[in-house]
Design an enzyme around this catalytic site. Structure first.
Site, PDB file in Angstrom:
ATOM      1  CG  PHE A  10      -1.974  -0.944   1.343  1.00  0.00           C
ATOM      2  CD1 PHE A  10      -3.204  -0.704   0.753  1.00  0.00           C
ATOM      3  CD2 PHE A  10      -1.791  -2.128   2.044  1.00  0.00           C
ATOM      4  CE1 PHE A  10      -4.235  -1.620   0.850  1.00  0.00           C
ATOM      5  CE2 PHE A  10      -2.817  -3.055   2.155  1.00  0.00           C
ATOM      6  CZ  PHE A  10      -4.050  -2.808   1.550  1.00  0.00           C
ATOM      7  CG  ASP A  11       0.965   5.864  -1.711  1.00  0.00           C
ATOM      8  OD1 ASP A  11       2.144   6.132  -1.436  1.00  0.00           O
ATOM      9  OD2 ASP A  11       0.079   6.722  -1.840  1.00  0.00           O
ATOM     10  CG  LEU A  12       0.946   6.397   4.818  1.00  0.00           C
ATOM     11  CD1 LEU A  12       0.131   5.319   5.512  1.00  0.00           C
ATOM     12  CD2 LEU A  12       2.177   6.758   5.647  1.00  0.00           C
ATOM     13  CB  VAL A 163      -3.340  -0.605  -3.133  1.00  0.00           C
ATOM     14  CG1 VAL A 163      -4.605   0.252  -3.116  1.00  0.00           C
ATOM     15  CG2 VAL A 163      -3.689  -2.079  -3.273  1.00  0.00           C
TER      16      VAL A 163
END
Length: 218
Positions: A10-12, A163
């Site tokens: 995941f990107d944050l 994502v």
């Protein structure tokens, strides 16, 4: 459809936690000092994704570090007031965690700020691996950050999904050989992300569960 995905990267910012108001305000604060009245929210949206050094280095060579310092001072001071959660993210992470998916955060921000955001949202437990700007020499869209995360997790790209809310996330996934998912709540807009042909466009985070649909992957 079963994609045999057992790993989610995941990107944050703008993906797991809503830092958009904070990021935009931090850019506005910094840019208004150096370029009064020149950049509005729409233009600032195009700056989101790459590392600050890349963005400020292009806008104002010679003042890059000074601008990063101003941005980060404002960002840290206002962090907890301007960061909020996206609906459905916590519940989705809970389900993925309980089902045994391997998860990591892959972000282009510094580690201390990334950890601060995860702590604020009580998301630390889901992510044994955090790959930040501090751990890599080539940020997204280069595949290095994703390879680093997969290596630390002991997983393979072919069974992973990246994502994110930026074209840098989608391109990094493609470059690394993972699946790639865009999020429709991106400040850059759904149509912008779709132009990079992600494998799926998520309109809410719980849609991720329907996409991967592999129960009990432990």
């Amino acid at each position: 459809m079963n994609h045999k995905i057992d790993t989610i990267l995941f990107d944050l910012d703008g993906t797991l936690i809503n830092t958009i108001d904070l990021i935009v305000a931090s850019f506005e604060h910094t840019l208004d000092h150096y370029f009064p009245g020149k950049y509005g929210r729409e233009e600032i949206a195009t700056f989101i994704g790459p590392p600050l050094s890349e963005t400020f280095g292009r806008l104002n060579p010679g003042y890059t570090e000074e601008m990063i310092g101003m941005y980060r001072k404002f960002n840290h001071a206002n962090h907890d007031d301007l960061v909020s959660e996206y609906e459905g993210v916590q519940e989705t992470l809970d389900e993925l965690y309980d089902a045994g998916y391997h998860m990591a955060v892959v972000t282009s921000k510094r580690r201390d700020t990334a950890v601060k955001g995860l702590q604020l949202m009580n998301m630390e437990k889901y992510f044994p691996v955090i790959v930040s700007l501090d751990e890599v020499t080539k940020p997204k869209p280069d595949p290095q950050p994703l390879y680093t995360a997969l290596d630390q997790l002991g997983r393979k790209a072919g069974q992973a999904l990246m994502v994110g809310d930026s074209e840098h996330d989608i391109l990094a996934g493609k470059n690394a050989g993972t699946k790639a998912a865009g999020v429709a709540w991106s400040i850059k807009g759904k149509e912008h992300l779709e132009s990079y042909s992600p494998d799926i466009m998520l309109h809410s985070m719980p849609e991720l569960l329907n996409y991967i649909k592999t129960p009990n992957v432990k």
